[in-house]
Design an enzyme around this catalytic site. Structure first.
Site, PDB file in Angstrom:
ATOM      1  CB  CYS A   9      20.778  36.695  51.508  1.00 59.26           C
ATOM      2  SG  CYS A   9      21.169  37.387  49.880  1.00 59.26           S
ATOM      3  CG  ASN A  10      24.116  40.009  50.054  1.00 53.40           C
ATOM      4  OD1 ASN A  10      24.507  38.898  50.398  1.00 53.40           O
ATOM      5  ND2 ASN A  10      23.990  40.353  48.780  1.00 53.40           N
ATOM      6  CE  LYS A  12      25.497  46.495  60.420  1.00 55.13           C
ATOM      7  NZ  LYS A  12      25.502  47.527  61.492  1.00 55.13           N
ATOM      8  CG  MET A  13      19.486  40.731  61.649  1.00 54.97           C
ATOM      9  SD  MET A  13      20.251  40.051  63.138  1.00 54.97           S
ATOM     10  CE  MET A  13      19.384  38.515  63.305  1.00 54.97           C
ATOM     11  CG  ASP A  37      25.284  43.379  43.080  1.00 56.99           C
ATOM     12  OD1 ASP A  37      25.852  44.335  43.670  1.00 56.99           O
ATOM     13  OD2 ASP A  37      25.136  43.338  41.853  1.00 56.99           O
ATOM     14  CB  THR A  86      10.827  43.049  57.992  1.00 61.78           C
ATOM     15  OG1 THR A  86      11.916  42.481  57.276  1.00 61.78           O
ATOM     16  CG2 THR A  86      10.813  44.549  57.765  1.00 61.78           C
ATOM     17  CG  MET A 112      12.529  36.689  64.773  1.00 60.34           C
ATOM     18  SD  MET A 112      10.849  36.069  64.479  1.00 60.34           S
ATOM     19  CE  MET A 112      11.197  34.382  64.007  1.00 60.34           C
ATOM     20  CG  HIS A 143      17.070  48.084  72.615  1.00 59.77           C
ATOM     21  ND1 HIS A 143      15.962  48.008  73.435  1.00 59.77           N
ATOM     22  CD2 HIS A 143      17.102  46.922  71.918  1.00 59.77           C
ATOM     23  CE1 HIS A 143      15.353  46.840  73.232  1.00 59.77           C
ATOM     24  NE2 HIS A 143      16.026  46.173  72.313  1.00 59.77           N
ATOM     25  CE  LYS A 147      14.383  49.302  69.907  1.00 62.48           C
ATOM     26  NZ  LYS A 147      14.192  48.634  68.595  1.00 62.48           N
TER      27      LYS A 147
END
Length: 253
Positions: A9-10, A12-13, A37, A86, A112, A143, A147
């Site tokens: 959750c923390n 970039k995506m 955190d 991932t 995605m 890209h 990458k």
């Protein structure tokens, strides 16, 4: 309302998904998991996924390969569907993904983006018309300069999609600099460009006699991937055990 656990959750995506879910009244982040955190979120965040005791309908994963084993173990134990975003998994982890799909729903895709997955569907139709007519097929992917892998996983997915429709009869050519010879008829050329901060661009070229047909997808930001993951989560919630991909999400729309 679909409730999700956001794994990574923390990152970039993960933070992009936070913003999307905050404006979508069909989905809610019930909890997050991240070893870092240092970001305040409007939901509880756990460093270890097995400490997460929050009820949810589906897990959305944008983390890293090293976090995958614990995630899959948790998904199997709790029988919570999981959207896997991932990449770079080992063969052992790929096998474990399949094992997880025997107990709960798993959605995995090389890309995605709803646009890329619509493109995959279009290519399946185009290749049946153009390849027998003698059109040469080439893929150019671009890209950013950070990458690491080349060609991109999406470029390979595009090539694999076309080759599967052609009964795996085409070979892939990544570099033409080492041999002086004419292009073979049954090959798909794949070229990689790396530079600047290009998020992602994929171009599929069908070159025939006196005509060229080009399919092109450009991602201007990572939001397109996060949006696709959120739509995948909505689709996967409540589904039976098994393997799913973004083509299933597209077909359901």
């Amino acid at each position: 309302m679909v409730k999700i656990i956001l794994h990574g959750c923390n990152g970039k995506m993960g933070q992009v998904i936070n913003g999307i879910c905050a404006e979508d009244n069909e989905i809610e982040i019930a909890a997050g998991v991240d070893v870092y955190d240092g970001i305040q979120n409007p939901y509880p965040v756990f460093q270890n996924i097995f400490d997460c005791d929050v009820a949810a309908d589906v897990i959305v994963d944008f983390s890293s390969a090293k976090a995958m084993d614990a995630l899959l173990d948790y998904s199997m134990e709790k029988r919570i569907p999981v959207v896997l975003c991932t990449t770079g998994l080992s063969q052992e982890q790929i096998d474990k993904v399949r094992q997880t799909a025997e107990r709960t729903a798993v959605l995995q895709s090389a890309n995605m983006s709803l646009g890329i997955n619509t493109l995959l569907d279009l290519l399946k139709k185009a290749v049946h018309v153009l390849a027998p007519a003698g059109f040469d097929m080439e893929i150019v992917e671009k890209h950013h300069n950070q990458k690491l892998d080349a060609p991109s996983g999406t470029a390979l997915a595009l090539a694999d999609c076309m080759n599967a429709e052609l009964e795996q009869s085409y070979a892939y050519r990544y570099d033409r600099s080492k041999e002086r010879e004419k292009r073979a008829k049954k090959e798909i050329g794949i070229a990689s460009v790396r530079g600047g901060n290009i998020v992602g661009e994929h171009e599929v070229i069908f070159a025939g006699t006196d005509e060229v047909i080009t399919f092109k997808h450009t991602a201007h930001s990572k939001t397109v991937f996060a949006t696709g993951a959120v739509e995948a989560a909505k689709f996967l919630a409540g589904k039976d055990a098994g393997m799913y991909d973004m083509a299933d999400v597209i077909a359901a729309k």
